[in-house]
Design an enzyme around this catalytic site. Structure first.
Site, PDB file in Angstrom:
ATOM      1  N   LEU A 277       5.400  10.721  -4.358  1.00  0.00           N
ATOM      2  CA  LEU A 277       4.495  10.521  -3.220  1.00  0.00           C
ATOM      3  C   LEU A 277       4.046   9.068  -3.249  1.00  0.00           C
ATOM      4  O   LEU A 277       3.937   8.467  -4.326  1.00  0.00           O
ATOM      5  CB  LEU A 277       3.262  11.421  -3.357  1.00  0.00           C
ATOM      6  CG  LEU A 277       3.440  12.923  -3.154  1.00  0.00           C
ATOM      7  CD1 LEU A 277       2.113  13.630  -3.355  1.00  0.00           C
ATOM      8  CD2 LEU A 277       4.019  13.233  -1.783  1.00  0.00           C
ATOM      9  N   ASP A 278       3.710   8.533  -2.084  1.00  0.00           N
ATOM     10  CA  ASP A 278       3.148   7.182  -2.034  1.00  0.00           C
ATOM     11  C   ASP A 278       1.811   7.161  -2.769  1.00  0.00           C
ATOM     12  O   ASP A 278       1.144   8.195  -2.897  1.00  0.00           O
ATOM     13  CB  ASP A 278       2.895   6.767  -0.577  1.00  0.00           C
ATOM     14  CG  ASP A 278       4.187   6.656   0.218  1.00  0.00           C
ATOM     15  OD1 ASP A 278       5.252   6.529  -0.413  1.00  0.00           O
ATOM     16  OD2 ASP A 278       4.105   6.704   1.461  1.00  0.00           O
ATOM     17  N   LYS A 279       1.407   5.961  -3.161  1.00  0.00           N
ATOM     18  CA  LYS A 279       0.112   5.812  -3.853  1.00  0.00           C
ATOM     19  C   LYS A 279      -1.030   6.331  -2.978  1.00  0.00           C
ATOM     20  O   LYS A 279      -1.995   6.929  -3.470  1.00  0.00           O
ATOM     21  CB  LYS A 279      -0.079   4.320  -4.177  1.00  0.00           C
ATOM     22  CG  LYS A 279      -1.250   4.024  -5.032  1.00  0.00           C
ATOM     23  CD  LYS A 279      -1.134   2.597  -5.577  1.00  0.00           C
ATOM     24  CE  LYS A 279      -2.493   2.051  -5.929  1.00  0.00           C
ATOM     25  NZ  LYS A 279      -2.854   0.828  -5.224  1.00  0.00           N
TER      26      LYS A 279
ATOM     27  N   HIS B  54       8.800   6.477   2.600  1.00  0.00           N
ATOM     28  CA  HIS B  54       7.698   6.418   3.580  1.00  0.00           C
ATOM     29  C   HIS B  54       8.014   7.199   4.858  1.00  0.00           C
ATOM     30  O   HIS B  54       7.608   6.786   5.955  1.00  0.00           O
ATOM     31  CB  HIS B  54       7.400   4.968   3.984  1.00  0.00           C
ATOM     32  CG  HIS B  54       6.842   4.118   2.874  1.00  0.00           C
ATOM     33  ND1 HIS B  54       6.106   4.618   1.830  1.00  0.00           N
ATOM     34  CD2 HIS B  54       6.923   2.775   2.668  1.00  0.00           C
ATOM     35  CE1 HIS B  54       5.746   3.623   1.026  1.00  0.00           C
ATOM     36  NE2 HIS B  54       6.240   2.495   1.491  1.00  0.00           N
TER      37      HIS B  54
ATOM     38  N   LYS C  42       5.148   8.310   7.399  1.00  0.00           N
ATOM     39  CA  LYS C  42       4.463   7.156   7.991  1.00  0.00           C
ATOM     40  C   LYS C  42       5.376   6.476   9.014  1.00  0.00           C
ATOM     41  O   LYS C  42       4.933   6.071  10.098  1.00  0.00           O
ATOM     42  CB  LYS C  42       4.058   6.171   6.896  1.00  0.00           C
ATOM     43  CG  LYS C  42       2.932   6.736   6.043  1.00  0.00           C
ATOM     44  CD  LYS C  42       2.616   5.860   4.871  1.00  0.00           C
ATOM     45  CE  LYS C  42       1.604   6.568   3.989  1.00  0.00           C
ATOM     46  NZ  LYS C  42       1.665   6.164   2.600  1.00  0.00           N
TER      47      LYS C  42
END
Ligand code: URA
Length: 239
Positions: A101-103, A184, A187
Site C-alpha cells: 500500500l502507499d504510505k 498508485h 489515485k
C-alpha cells in the site's frame, strides 16, 4: 530438494542408501512415515531419520496488519517506519509483503514467509479482489461507475485497467473493488476522472477482511480458514 537427496547429503552417503532408508520406513516427514523417495522437501518440512532430527521445519507465518497512514509498505527503510517495525514476532524478518500500500494508504496488509501462498494470491490469473474505501476531494458523479467498469488506459504501461466495481457510498466516498494491483492505481484512476483521492483504506483482499477490532498498527496471525480461503474470489458485497 528431493527427500532422498536431502537424506544422502545429511548422512554423507549415496542416494541409493538414502532411498533404502526411506523405503524401509526409517524416515518421517512432518511426524509421519514417508516412503516416497522423490517427495519434494521444502524449508517448512520437518525430517527425521531413525527418530533423529535431520531438518527442523521453519515456522510458517501468515499475518494481517492494519497499516496506519504514514507507515511504509517495505521490510526495510532508512528513513521511515515500516510495516515490519509494527510486528513484534521473533520470525518477523522472514516475512515479505503480499501487495503493498502507499504510505498515505491505510488498512489491510498481508505478510508471510510462505512464497507459494503469496504467489497464488498475487497471481494475475487468479484476479483476487482487493476492496478499498475511497474518500475524494470532489463529488463522485454516477457516470464514474461505468468509467471504472470500462477501465482506464494507462499510457506509461500501455494497458487498460481491468473492469473495477465502483459503489458510490456518499457524495465524496465510494467502495472500489480491483482485480489487479498497479502502481498508485486508484489515485491515478480518480485523477483521470478529474477528481483527487483524499483518503484510501484497504478493507479486504480476497476473502480476508480487516476485522473491526484490529486497530491501526495492530496485527494478528491469520486463522487456518483465512489462509485456505484467501485466494478464492470474493462473493459480491451486499448492496
Ligand atoms: N491504489 C493506490 O493508489 N494506492 C494504494 O495504496 C493502493 C491502490
Amino acid at each position: 530438494m528431493k527427500l532422498d537427496r536431502l537424506i544422502a547429503r545429511h548422512e554423507s552417503t549415496g542416494r541409493n542408501r538414502a532411498r533404502q532408508a526411506i523405503i524401509g520406513g526409517r524416515v518421517c516427514v512432518d511426524d509421519a512415515v514417508e516412503t516416497g523417495i522423490d517427495r519434494e522437501m521444502g524449508r517448512f518440512n520437518r525430517v527425521e531419520l531413525d527418530g533423529v532430527l535431520i531438518q527442523q521445519a521453519e515456522r510458517l507465518l501468515h499475518i494481517m496488519l492494519n497499516k496506519p497512514v504514514g507507515i511504509v509498505s517495505a521490510t526495510l527503510d532508512a528513513e521511515h517506519r515500516t510495516v515490519l517495525d509494527l510486528i513484534d514476532d521473533p520470525d518477523r524478518h522472514s516475512l515479505h509483503i503480499v501487495g503493498r500500500l502507499d504510505k498515505s494508504t491505510s488498512g489491510l496488509v498481508l505478510l508471510t514467509n510462505d512464497g507459494r501462498w503469496s504467489k497464488k494470491l498475487m497471481d494475475p490469473n487468479h484476479k483476487v479482489a482487493k476492496v478499498y474505501r475511497v474518500e475524494t476531494r470532489d463529488p463522485i458523479p454516477p457516470e464514474a461507475v461505468a468509467a471504472f467498469a470500462a477501465g482506464f488506459y494507462f499510457h506509461t504501461e500501455d494497458l487498460t485497467t481491468l473492469p473495477a466495481e465502483l459503489e458510490i457510498l456518499s457524495e465524496r466516498s465510494a467502495r472500489l473493488t480491483l482485480h489487479e494491483g498497479r502502481y498508485h492505481q486508484i489515485k491515478r484512476m480518480f485523477h483521470r476522472t478529474g477528481n483527487r483521492v483524499t483518503a484510501l483504506h484497504r478493507e479486504r483482499i480476497g476473502l480476508i477482511a480487516l476485522p473491526d477490532d484490529l486497530a491501526p498498527g495492530e496485527w494478528r496471525i491469520l486463522t487456518d480458514n483465512e489462509i485456505q480461503d484467501s485466494s478464492s474470489r470474493i462473493p459480491k458485497l451486499p448492496p
